[in-house]
Design a protein around this motif. Structure first.
Motif, PDB file in Angstrom:
ATOM      1  N   GLN A 174      49.852   4.569  18.533  1.00  0.00           N
ATOM      2  CA  GLN A 174      50.552   4.656  17.251  1.00  0.00           C
ATOM      3  C   GLN A 174      50.926   6.095  16.937  1.00  0.00           C
ATOM      4  O   GLN A 174      50.161   7.031  17.172  1.00  0.00           O
ATOM      5  CB  GLN A 174      49.690   4.044  16.143  1.00  0.00           C
ATOM      6  CG  GLN A 174      48.513   4.880  15.658  1.00  0.00           C
ATOM      7  CD  GLN A 174      48.899   5.969  14.657  1.00  0.00           C
ATOM      8  OE1 GLN A 174      49.975   5.922  14.065  1.00  0.00           O
ATOM      9  NE2 GLN A 174      48.021   6.958  14.495  1.00  0.00           N
ATOM     10  N   HIS A 175      52.133   6.265  16.443  1.00  0.00           N
ATOM     11  CA  HIS A 175      52.611   7.568  15.974  1.00  0.00           C
ATOM     12  C   HIS A 175      53.214   7.413  14.583  1.00  0.00           C
ATOM     13  O   HIS A 175      54.350   7.824  14.333  1.00  0.00           O
ATOM     14  CB  HIS A 175      53.625   8.149  16.953  1.00  0.00           C
ATOM     15  CG  HIS A 175      53.001   8.985  18.037  1.00  0.00           C
ATOM     16  ND1 HIS A 175      52.304   8.442  19.077  1.00  0.00           N
ATOM     17  CD2 HIS A 175      52.950  10.330  18.228  1.00  0.00           C
ATOM     18  CE1 HIS A 175      51.854   9.410  19.862  1.00  0.00           C
ATOM     19  NE2 HIS A 175      52.220  10.567  19.369  1.00  0.00           N
ATOM     20  N   GLY A 176      52.434   6.784  13.700  1.00  0.00           N
ATOM     21  CA  GLY A 176      52.926   6.581  12.345  1.00  0.00           C
ATOM     22  C   GLY A 176      53.929   5.442  12.281  1.00  0.00           C
ATOM     23  O   GLY A 176      54.311   4.872  13.310  1.00  0.00           O
ATOM     24  N   PHE A 178      48.749  17.573  13.535  1.00  0.00           N
ATOM     25  CA  PHE A 178      48.455  17.422  14.963  1.00  0.00           C
ATOM     26  C   PHE A 178      48.745  16.037  15.544  1.00  0.00           C
ATOM     27  O   PHE A 178      48.429  15.767  16.699  1.00  0.00           O
ATOM     28  CB  PHE A 178      47.015  17.863  15.300  1.00  0.00           C
ATOM     29  CG  PHE A 178      45.928  17.212  14.488  1.00  0.00           C
ATOM     30  CD1 PHE A 178      45.473  15.947  14.802  1.00  0.00           C
ATOM     31  CD2 PHE A 178      45.345  17.897  13.431  1.00  0.00           C
ATOM     32  CE1 PHE A 178      44.455  15.363  14.074  1.00  0.00           C
ATOM     33  CE2 PHE A 178      44.321  17.316  12.685  1.00  0.00           C
ATOM     34  CZ  PHE A 178      43.873  16.049  13.002  1.00  0.00           C
ATOM     35  N   HIS A 179      49.412  15.176  14.770  1.00  0.00           N
ATOM     36  CA  HIS A 179      49.755  13.877  15.359  1.00  0.00           C
ATOM     37  C   HIS A 179      50.904  13.248  14.577  1.00  0.00           C
ATOM     38  O   HIS A 179      50.819  13.129  13.348  1.00  0.00           O
ATOM     39  CB  HIS A 179      48.544  12.933  15.348  1.00  0.00           C
ATOM     40  CG  HIS A 179      48.830  11.621  16.000  1.00  0.00           C
ATOM     41  ND1 HIS A 179      48.896  11.474  17.374  1.00  0.00           N
ATOM     42  CD2 HIS A 179      49.129  10.409  15.479  1.00  0.00           C
ATOM     43  CE1 HIS A 179      49.212  10.218  17.656  1.00  0.00           C
ATOM     44  NE2 HIS A 179      49.359   9.558  16.532  1.00  0.00           N
ATOM     45  N   ALA A 180      51.946  12.814  15.305  1.00  0.00           N
ATOM     46  CA  ALA A 180      53.154  12.285  14.646  1.00  0.00           C
ATOM     47  C   ALA A 180      53.631  13.286  13.602  1.00  0.00           C
ATOM     48  O   ALA A 180      54.091  12.919  12.530  1.00  0.00           O
ATOM     49  CB  ALA A 180      52.880  10.912  14.024  1.00  0.00           C
ATOM     50  N   TRP A 187      56.662  18.489  14.533  1.00  0.00           N
ATOM     51  CA  TRP A 187      57.207  18.783  15.865  1.00  0.00           C
ATOM     52  C   TRP A 187      57.544  17.515  16.639  1.00  0.00           C
ATOM     53  O   TRP A 187      58.646  17.353  17.143  1.00  0.00           O
ATOM     54  CB  TRP A 187      56.231  19.699  16.612  1.00  0.00           C
ATOM     55  CG  TRP A 187      56.044  19.445  18.082  1.00  0.00           C
ATOM     56  CD1 TRP A 187      54.908  19.026  18.697  1.00  0.00           C
ATOM     57  CD2 TRP A 187      57.019  19.626  19.128  1.00  0.00           C
ATOM     58  NE1 TRP A 187      55.114  18.916  20.050  1.00  0.00           N
ATOM     59  CE2 TRP A 187      56.408  19.282  20.335  1.00  0.00           C
ATOM     60  CE3 TRP A 187      58.343  20.027  19.138  1.00  0.00           C
ATOM     61  CZ2 TRP A 187      57.066  19.327  21.554  1.00  0.00           C
ATOM     62  CZ3 TRP A 187      59.011  20.073  20.364  1.00  0.00           C
ATOM     63  CH2 TRP A 187      58.365  19.725  21.549  1.00  0.00           C
ATOM     64  N   GLU A 188      56.599  16.575  16.701  1.00  0.00           N
ATOM     65  CA  GLU A 188      56.869  15.341  17.443  1.00  0.00           C
ATOM     66  C   GLU A 188      57.988  14.531  16.782  1.00  0.00           C
ATOM     67  O   GLU A 188      58.826  13.947  17.468  1.00  0.00           O
ATOM     68  CB  GLU A 188      55.598  14.474  17.531  1.00  0.00           C
ATOM     69  CG  GLU A 188      54.590  14.985  18.530  1.00  0.00           C
ATOM     70  CD  GLU A 188      53.451  14.004  18.754  1.00  0.00           C
ATOM     71  OE1 GLU A 188      52.993  13.905  19.907  1.00  0.00           O
ATOM     72  OE2 GLU A 188      52.999  13.346  17.790  1.00  0.00           O
ATOM     73  N   SER A 189      57.984  14.504  15.459  1.00  0.00           N
ATOM     74  CA  SER A 189      59.019  13.741  14.742  1.00  0.00           C
ATOM     75  C   SER A 189      60.389  14.362  14.989  1.00  0.00           C
ATOM     76  O   SER A 189      61.384  13.655  15.195  1.00  0.00           O
ATOM     77  CB  SER A 189      58.706  13.708  13.247  1.00  0.00           C
ATOM     78  OG  SER A 189      57.444  13.110  13.018  1.00  0.00           O
ATOM     79  N   VAL A 202      55.739   7.707  22.210  1.00  0.00           N
ATOM     80  CA  VAL A 202      56.145   9.112  22.017  1.00  0.00           C
ATOM     81  C   VAL A 202      55.580  10.055  23.086  1.00  0.00           C
ATOM     82  O   VAL A 202      56.323  10.789  23.736  1.00  0.00           O
ATOM     83  CB  VAL A 202      55.718   9.621  20.610  1.00  0.00           C
ATOM     84  CG1 VAL A 202      55.859  11.139  20.517  1.00  0.00           C
ATOM     85  CG2 VAL A 202      56.561   8.962  19.545  1.00  0.00           C
ATOM     86  N   ASP A 203      54.270  10.060  23.269  1.00  0.00           N
ATOM     87  CA  ASP A 203      53.680  11.069  24.165  1.00  0.00           C
ATOM     88  C   ASP A 203      54.172  10.917  25.603  1.00  0.00           C
ATOM     89  O   ASP A 203      54.504  11.906  26.269  1.00  0.00           O
ATOM     90  CB  ASP A 203      52.147  10.984  24.131  1.00  0.00           C
ATOM     91  CG  ASP A 203      51.585  11.426  22.790  1.00  0.00           C
ATOM     92  OD1 ASP A 203      52.338  12.000  21.975  1.00  0.00           O
ATOM     93  OD2 ASP A 203      50.390  11.175  22.552  1.00  0.00           O
ATOM     94  N   SER A 204      54.210   9.676  26.079  1.00  0.00           N
ATOM     95  CA  SER A 204      54.670   9.478  27.468  1.00  0.00           C
ATOM     96  C   SER A 204      56.163   9.745  27.595  1.00  0.00           C
ATOM     97  O   SER A 204      56.622  10.323  28.582  1.00  0.00           O
ATOM     98  CB  SER A 204      54.345   8.055  27.929  1.00  0.00           C
ATOM     99  OG  SER A 204      52.962   7.966  28.154  1.00  0.00           O
TER     100      SER A 204
HETATM  101 ZN   LIG Z   1      51.729  12.425  20.161  1.00  0.00          ZN
END
Ligand SMILES: [Zn+2]
Length: 271
Positions: free
Chosen positions: A43-45, A170-172, A175-177, A52-54
């Motif tokens: 899950q990323h929100g 540090f998660h979702a 930066w990741e968004s 997302v990560d992969s």
């Molecule tokens: Zn992530």
């Protein structure tokens, strides 16, 4: 008719795309790093897909490869897309490998690489939950197999990110968004993004989920009902494009460093 674009675009370096005879005859196996991407499906929100990560790991491998000339020797192993994600248990879509399965999988890849004559394994990891397992496994790979082994870990500085976001986003996060907005807009729901921090840099307390003198073992639900830790609504496509370029530059430089420094990760042959 133009020639079809190879898939993946780094196909000449992608080990699963080569025949056994081609792999056997590669002249630079002893020192050319093999890049292994490790990610997660979790899950990323509510606003981002679980891949997302992969997904980002595959983007960095592809874009880093595009930045490197043919005379920088490196190869790419098939990615490990599911990670140790037990901190995100309970959210639909999260897939979890145990720490033991992840460790055995990475070690098995390293064992085969060694058997084929490769000497260097470098990990491009995009999921923080994998890190403790990977660090332990890389040490095993060095000590038991004698490979040079380590992380691709570029220092990427995002000048615009606030100290609060840098510490507790540090998660979702922003930066990741932003990266997902820039790279896969159709798979995002930015209108569902929320800002949530599980701690504040202004809190003098010593026990916090991350980045504190004492930390505790959290599950996402303990520290964020939405699954977001960071300022996801602050993400923009423009920042995502710029930061994605910075990340690709950084990973390319790290691959080049491993490809060109035969002492990196080892001063001696162990066996
Ligand atoms: Zn992530």
């Amino acid at each position: 008719m133009s020639a079809p674009t190879p898939f993946p675009r780094y196909r000449s370096r992608y080990l699963p795309a080569l025949t056994p005879a081609q792999i056997a005859s590669l002249p630079d196996k002893a020192w050319a790093p093999v890049v292994l991407a490790t990610g997660a499906i979790e899950q990323h929100g509510p606003h981002l897909p679980v891949a997302v990560d992969s997904f980002l790991g595959q983007v960095w491998v592809t874009r880093a490869a595009e930045r490197l000339p043919a005379d920088v020797p490196f190869y790419v192993a098939p990615p490990i897309t599911i990670g140790k994600s037990n901190e995100h248990v309970g959210f639909p879509g999260t897939l979890i490998l145990s720490k033991d399965v992840l460790r055995l999988q990475v070690f098995a890849v390293a064992q085969q690489l060694k058997a084929w004559g490769f000497g260097v394994l470098v990990i491009l990891n995009t999921h923080g939950g994998n890190t403790s397992v990977l660090t332990y496994t890389l040490r095993e790979i060095r000590a038991q197999l004698g490979l040079r082994a380590g992380y691709l870990r570029p220092k990427i500085r995002f000048a615009e990110i606030t100290p609060q976001e840098a510490t507790y986003g540090f998660h979702a996060n922003q930066w990741e968004s932003a990266a997902m907005l820039a790279l896969a807009r159709a798979h995002t729901k930015p209108e569902w993004a929320v800002c949530h921090y599980p701690a504040s840099i202004h809190d003098p307390g010593e026990l916090r989920p991350e980045n504190a003198p004492a930390t505790y073992s959290w599950a996402s639900q303990d520290i964020s009902p939405s699954g977001i830790m960071g300022d996801a609504p602050a993400a923009t496509i423009e920042a995502g494009e710029r930061w994605s370029d910075l990340a690709a530059d950084g990973f390319a430089a790290e691959i080049k460093r491993w490809a060109q420094d035969p002492t990196l990760g080892a001063s001696t042959d162990l066996f």
